[in-house]
Scaffold this motif. Structure first.
Motif, PDB file in Angstrom:
ATOM      1  N   HIS A   1       0.833  -1.204   0.000  1.00 22.95           N
ATOM      2  CA  HIS A   1       0.000   0.000   0.000  1.00 22.95           C
ATOM      3  C   HIS A   1       0.868   1.255   0.000  1.00 22.95           C
ATOM      4  CE1 HIS A   1      -3.806  -2.024   0.169  1.00 22.95           C
ATOM      5  NE2 HIS A   1      -3.401  -2.750   1.189  1.00 22.95           N
ATOM      6  N   ALA A   2       1.969   1.240   0.733  1.00 24.24           N
ATOM      7  CA  ALA A   2       2.883   2.389   0.749  1.00 24.24           C
ATOM      8  C   ALA A   2       3.496   2.596  -0.633  1.00 24.24           C
ATOM      9  CB  ALA A   2       3.970   2.201   1.798  1.00 24.24           C
ATOM     10  N   PHE A   3       3.905   1.510  -1.283  1.00 25.54           N
ATOM     11  CA  PHE A   3       4.456   1.605  -2.630  1.00 25.54           C
ATOM     12  C   PHE A   3       3.428   2.219  -3.581  1.00 25.54           C
ATOM     13  CE2 PHE A   3       4.112  -0.566  -6.773  1.00 25.54           C
ATOM     14  CZ  PHE A   3       5.120   0.121  -7.433  1.00 25.54           C
ATOM     15  N   LEU A   4       2.211   1.698  -3.565  1.00 21.34           N
ATOM     16  CA  LEU A   4       1.174   2.201  -4.460  1.00 21.34           C
ATOM     17  C   LEU A   4       0.836   3.665  -4.154  1.00 21.34           C
ATOM     18  CD1 LEU A   4      -1.101  -0.958  -4.568  1.00 21.34           C
ATOM     19  CD2 LEU A   4       0.377  -0.101  -6.410  1.00 21.34           C
ATOM     20  N   ARG A   5       0.772   4.011  -2.878  1.00 22.55           N
ATOM     21  CA  ARG A   5       0.470   5.390  -2.479  1.00 22.55           C
ATOM     22  C   ARG A   5       1.571   6.351  -2.938  1.00 22.55           C
ATOM     23  NH1 ARG A   5       1.010   5.014   2.893  1.00 22.55           N
ATOM     24  NH2 ARG A   5       3.133   5.699   2.641  1.00 22.55           N
ATOM     25  N   ASP A   6       2.818   5.923  -2.794  1.00 22.64           N
ATOM     26  CA  ASP A   6       3.963   6.778  -3.111  1.00 22.64           C
ATOM     27  C   ASP A   6       4.276   6.872  -4.602  1.00 22.64           C
ATOM     28  OD1 ASP A   6       4.289   7.028  -0.375  1.00 22.64           O
ATOM     29  OD2 ASP A   6       6.062   5.716  -0.279  1.00 22.64           O
ATOM     30  N   SER A   7       3.914   5.834  -5.366  1.00 31.08           N
ATOM     31  CA  SER A   7       4.488   5.707  -6.703  1.00 31.08           C
ATOM     32  C   SER A   7       3.517   5.698  -7.867  1.00 31.08           C
ATOM     33  CB  SER A   7       5.342   4.434  -6.760  1.00 31.08           C
ATOM     34  OG  SER A   7       6.333   4.488  -5.764  1.00 31.08           O
ATOM     35  N   VAL A   8       2.208   5.576  -7.614  1.00 31.40           N
ATOM     36  CA  VAL A   8       1.254   5.584  -8.719  1.00 31.40           C
ATOM     37  C   VAL A   8       0.017   6.396  -8.352  1.00 31.40           C
ATOM     38  CG1 VAL A   8       1.960   3.350  -9.681  1.00 31.40           C
ATOM     39  CG2 VAL A   8       0.089   3.433  -8.047  1.00 31.40           C
ATOM     40  N   ILE A   9      -0.649   6.886  -9.373  1.00 32.36           N
ATOM     41  CA  ILE A   9      -1.983   7.455  -9.191  1.00 32.36           C
ATOM     42  C   ILE A   9      -2.893   6.732 -10.171  1.00 32.36           C
ATOM     43  CG2 ILE A   9      -1.257   9.712  -8.351  1.00 32.36           C
ATOM     44  CD1 ILE A   9      -1.784  10.837 -11.136  1.00 32.36           C
ATOM     45  N   TYR A  10      -4.169   6.722  -9.836  1.00 36.79           N
ATOM     46  CA  TYR A  10      -5.161   6.081 -10.688  1.00 36.79           C
ATOM     47  C   TYR A  10      -6.027   7.144 -11.318  1.00 36.79           C
ATOM     48  CZ  TYR A  10      -9.122   3.271 -12.168  1.00 36.79           C
ATOM     49  OH  TYR A  10     -10.109   2.682 -12.914  1.00 36.79           O
ATOM     50  N   GLU A  11      -6.094   7.116 -12.642  1.00 35.70           N
ATOM     51  CA  GLU A  11      -6.941   8.040 -13.396  1.00 35.70           C
ATOM     52  C   GLU A  11      -8.016   7.216 -14.086  1.00 35.70           C
ATOM     53  OE1 GLU A  11      -3.940   9.828 -15.858  1.00 35.70           O
ATOM     54  OE2 GLU A  11      -3.569  11.409 -14.391  1.00 35.70           O
ATOM     55  N   GLU A  12      -9.208   7.232 -13.497  1.00 33.98           N
ATOM     56  CA  GLU A  12     -10.284   6.352 -13.930  1.00 33.98           C
ATOM     57  C   GLU A  12     -10.635   6.487 -15.408  1.00 33.98           C
ATOM     58  OE1 GLU A  12     -14.887   5.440 -12.739  1.00 33.98           O
ATOM     59  OE2 GLU A  12     -13.559   6.298 -11.256  1.00 33.98           O
ATOM     60  N   ASP A  13     -10.657   7.695 -15.923  1.00 30.40           N
ATOM     61  CA  ASP A  13     -11.080   7.894 -17.310  1.00 30.40           C
ATOM     62  C   ASP A  13      -9.917   7.912 -18.302  1.00 30.40           C
ATOM     63  OD1 ASP A  13     -10.187  10.237 -16.199  1.00 30.40           O
ATOM     64  OD2 ASP A  13     -11.646  11.521 -17.184  1.00 30.40           O
ATOM     65  N   SER A  14      -8.749   7.492 -17.876  1.00 32.15           N
ATOM     66  CA  SER A  14      -7.579   7.475 -18.750  1.00 32.15           C
ATOM     67  C   SER A  14      -7.524   6.161 -19.529  1.00 32.15           C
ATOM     68  CB  SER A  14      -6.300   7.631 -17.931  1.00 32.15           C
ATOM     69  OG  SER A  14      -5.170   7.474 -18.756  1.00 32.15           O
ATOM     70  N   GLU A  15      -7.131   6.252 -20.791  1.00 33.41           N
ATOM     71  CA  GLU A  15      -6.924   5.062 -21.602  1.00 33.41           C
ATOM     72  C   GLU A  15      -5.505   4.531 -21.427  1.00 33.41           C
ATOM     73  OE1 GLU A  15      -8.120   5.528 -25.658  1.00 33.41           O
ATOM     74  OE2 GLU A  15      -9.942   6.584 -25.097  1.00 33.41           O
TER      75      GLU A  15
ATOM     76  N   TYR B   1       8.434  -0.586  -8.881  1.00 36.55           N
ATOM     77  CA  TYR B   1       8.533  -1.153  -7.532  1.00 36.55           C
ATOM     78  C   TYR B   1      10.000  -1.391  -7.141  1.00 36.55           C
ATOM     79  CZ  TYR B   1       8.790  -4.929  -4.141  1.00 36.55           C
ATOM     80  OH  TYR B   1       9.152  -5.723  -3.088  1.00 36.55           O
ATOM     81  N   ILE B   2      10.791  -1.910  -8.066  1.00 41.98           N
ATOM     82  CA  ILE B   2      12.222  -2.144  -7.792  1.00 41.98           C
ATOM     83  C   ILE B   2      12.906  -0.818  -7.466  1.00 41.98           C
ATOM     84  CG2 ILE B   2      14.424  -2.892  -8.797  1.00 41.98           C
ATOM     85  CD1 ILE B   2      12.575  -5.233  -8.111  1.00 41.98           C
ATOM     86  N   SER B   3      12.618   0.230  -8.240  1.00 38.09           N
ATOM     87  CA  SER B   3      13.188   1.554  -7.959  1.00 38.09           C
ATOM     88  C   SER B   3      12.762   2.042  -6.581  1.00 38.09           C
ATOM     89  CB  SER B   3      12.761   2.572  -9.019  1.00 38.09           C
ATOM     90  OG  SER B   3      13.387   2.301 -10.242  1.00 38.09           O
ATOM     91  N   TRP B   4      11.483   1.869  -6.243  1.00 39.90           N
ATOM     92  CA  TRP B   4      10.958   2.278  -4.937  1.00 39.90           C
ATOM     93  C   TRP B   4      11.697   1.540  -3.820  1.00 39.90           C
ATOM     94  CZ3 TRP B   4       8.114  -0.339  -1.108  1.00 39.90           C
ATOM     95  CH2 TRP B   4       7.481   0.478  -0.156  1.00 39.90           C
ATOM     96  N   CYS B   5      11.918   0.249  -4.003  1.00 38.98           N
ATOM     97  CA  CYS B   5      12.639  -0.534  -2.996  1.00 38.98           C
ATOM     98  C   CYS B   5      14.071  -0.047  -2.834  1.00 38.98           C
ATOM     99  CB  CYS B   5      12.649  -2.019  -3.368  1.00 38.98           C
ATOM    100  SG  CYS B   5      11.067  -2.849  -3.135  1.00 38.98           S
ATOM    101  N   LEU B   6      14.757   0.170  -3.943  1.00 37.89           N
ATOM    102  CA  LEU B   6      16.151   0.608  -3.874  1.00 37.89           C
ATOM    103  C   LEU B   6      16.275   1.965  -3.197  1.00 37.89           C
ATOM    104  CD1 LEU B   6      17.392  -0.522  -7.393  1.00 37.89           C
ATOM    105  CD2 LEU B   6      17.894  -1.586  -5.185  1.00 37.89           C
ATOM    106  N   LEU B   7      15.380   2.875  -3.521  1.00 41.61           N
ATOM    107  CA  LEU B   7      15.420   4.202  -2.898  1.00 41.61           C
ATOM    108  C   LEU B   7      15.094   4.146  -1.412  1.00 41.61           C
ATOM    109  CD1 LEU B   7      13.695   6.278  -5.708  1.00 41.61           C
ATOM    110  CD2 LEU B   7      16.118   6.341  -5.054  1.00 41.61           C
ATOM    111  N   GLY B   8      14.273   3.180  -1.014  1.00 44.56           N
ATOM    112  CA  GLY B   8      13.868   3.056   0.386  1.00 44.56           C
ATOM    113  C   GLY B   8      14.634   1.998   1.164  1.00 44.56           C
ATOM    114  N   ASN B   9      15.709   1.471   0.557  1.00 44.35           N
ATOM    115  CA  ASN B   9      16.526   0.423   1.190  1.00 44.35           C
ATOM    116  C   ASN B   9      15.678  -0.778   1.626  1.00 44.35           C
ATOM    117  OD1 ASN B   9      19.037   1.769   0.931  1.00 44.35           O
ATOM    118  ND2 ASN B   9      18.444   3.076   2.641  1.00 44.35           N
TER     119      ASN B   9
END
Length: 114
Positions: A7-21, A33-41
């Motif tokens: 949940h922290a990864f998703l909150r920090d790293s993505v947004i959801y745009e419902e009407d986006s294709e 996710y790998i980048s998020w892990c490396l940055l957060g040790n």
């Protein structure tokens, strides 16, 4: 990875745009996710466990051209910058040609493999 970590990864790293294709393919989401892990040790989990954790967290996916795809997701934040900078090929980069191999067969002709 615990539920709170995904949940922290998703909150920090993505947004959801419902009407986006647009959206993210699995490879891009896992790379993010790998980048998020490396940055957060943090120690990354294998892609199969990540795929399951994302599904359990409620992120919807489809298939495009036989590949898992997450419509409406867009990268944001520090991990997004890191992922893009470290995964996008440099425009105009030259491919280094592989040198030909010389094959000498005993009592036979000499040929070149490339």
């Amino acid at each position: 990875m615990t539920d709170s970590q995904i949940h922290a990864f998703l909150r920090d790293s993505v947004i959801y745009e419902e009407d986006s294709e647009d959206g993210l393919g699995f490879e891009a989401l896992y790379g993010l996710y790998i980048s998020w892990c490396l940055l957060g040790n943090k120690v990354p989990i294998p892609d199969s466990a990540f795929r399951t954790a994302v599904r359990i967290s409620g992120v919807k996916h489809d298939k495009r051209d036989g590949l898992r795809y997450y419509p409406g997701l867009r990268m944001i934040g520090e991990a997004a910058r890191d992922y893009v900078v470290n995964s996008v090929p440099v425009a105009g980069a030259l491919e280094v040609p592989t040198p030909a191999l010389l094959v000498v067969e005993q009592d036979g002709p000499v040929s070149t493999l490339s």
